[in-house]
Motif scaffolding. Sequence first.
Motif, short mmCIF file in Angstrom:
data_model
loop_
_atom_site.label_atom_id
_atom_site.label_comp_id
_atom_site.label_asym_id
_atom_site.label_seq_id
_atom_site.Cartn_x
_atom_site.Cartn_y
_atom_site.Cartn_z
N UNK A 1 0.83 -1.21 0.00
CA UNK A 1 0.00 0.00 0.00
C UNK A 1 0.86 1.26 0.00
N UNK A 2 1.97 1.23 0.76
CA UNK A 2 2.86 2.38 0.81
C UNK A 2 3.54 2.61 -0.54
N UNK A 3 3.90 1.51 -1.22
CA UNK A 3 4.48 1.64 -2.56
C UNK A 3 3.51 2.34 -3.51
N UNK A 4 2.23 1.99 -3.42
CA UNK A 4 1.23 2.61 -4.28
C UNK A 4 1.15 4.12 -4.04
N UNK A 5 1.29 4.51 -2.78
CA UNK A 5 1.23 5.92 -2.44
C UNK A 5 2.49 6.67 -2.87
N UNK A 6 3.63 5.99 -2.81
CA UNK A 6 4.91 6.67 -3.02
C UNK A 6 5.41 6.69 -4.45
N UNK A 7 4.99 5.73 -5.28
CA UNK A 7 5.69 5.52 -6.53
C UNK A 7 5.60 6.70 -7.50
N UNK A 8 4.44 7.32 -7.63
CA UNK A 8 4.33 8.45 -8.56
C UNK A 8 5.15 9.65 -8.09
N UNK A 9 5.04 10.06 -6.82
CA UNK A 9 5.89 11.17 -6.36
C UNK A 9 7.39 10.88 -6.49
N UNK A 10 7.78 9.65 -6.19
CA UNK A 10 9.20 9.29 -6.26
C UNK A 10 9.71 9.36 -7.70
N UNK A 11 8.95 8.82 -8.65
CA UNK A 11 9.35 8.87 -10.05
C UNK A 11 9.41 10.32 -10.54
N UNK A 12 8.43 11.11 -10.16
CA UNK A 12 8.41 12.52 -10.56
C UNK A 12 9.64 13.27 -10.03
#
Length: 335
Positions: free
Chosen positions: A49-60
């Motif tokens: 669940x945390x990966x789902x929350x973090x992945x777009x901001x991290x990639x950006x």
Amino acid sequence: MNPTILAIESSCDETSASVIQNGQVLSNIVATQAIHEQYGGVVPELASRAHQQNIIPVVSQALQKANIAKTQLDAVAFTKGPGLLGALLVGSAFAKSFAMGLDLPLIEVNHMEAHILAHFIDEPKPNFPFLCLTASGGHTQIVLVRSHLEMEVLGQTTDDAVGEAFDKSAKLLGLPYPGGPLLDKMAQTGNPTKFQFPISDMPGYNYSFSGIKTSILNFVKKNTAAEPDFVKNNLPDICASIQHVLIQTLLKKLVLAAKELGVKDIAIAGGVSANSGLRAALQEGAKKYNWNVYIPAFEYCTDNAAMIAIAAHYKYLAGKFTDQYVSPDPRLRIM
């Protein structure tokens, strides 16, 4: 070829993205998950669940810091395994969708191979062939590295990983999660020979840490029964003694492999390679056995996407791509 690659790492509890261009890391963003501390270990569902929350901001953030537009990318890479299935699914699904949307080739990366190839991010870089001790919470292996894409596992743990032994020992001593780094910190002021624990011996280059963990458990139970404050009163010495036996266990088989194969270039990789005691022991080994020792920067020891990126760089140059039908493999091995 000077490929520009976006790499994603999501094998456990760090969400990370990195951009690499012509073998040079331009960005390496890592989002850690503090939620697991209250449970004393990684909870797979919460990690996903945390990966789902973090992945777009991290990639950006990774693209922004690298000053690279999506249209400038030549490929997208991701961790195929090993790791937690749910966590791997988040990273692989995002990478596949991202690559499909931009019509970019896709590169799958073995997490453990990437740990080894982290040595090629910065100078100095080991010469082939070299031996790499990969030590983490999930793996303990001695790998013969013949080239960037050719590796052979010579020996590995038959039960628990050394990183787990560090964390579980720390938990027995009442240290909070993640306990391995805290045990290392406490050990620096202790006497490593104050308490004796047995070094397990397995055939060939294999390891075993379950017996050491049991002996530490029995040691704590026996002494606290006789003296309730025993751990509190002897914590630095206990930590130093535990760290000593785990490191000596690791080095025993590494020394054997280096001697029998005649290899002088020795490297370490994985989260446990950040351990100060192991680093110091390897430097001593360098003097004693005339080794050339290679230790990665701290930021490349723990899970991060820069190591996925450098592995993807060499796979790109070799034309090793995958397709949209690829699936994560939690038990992926070095082939």
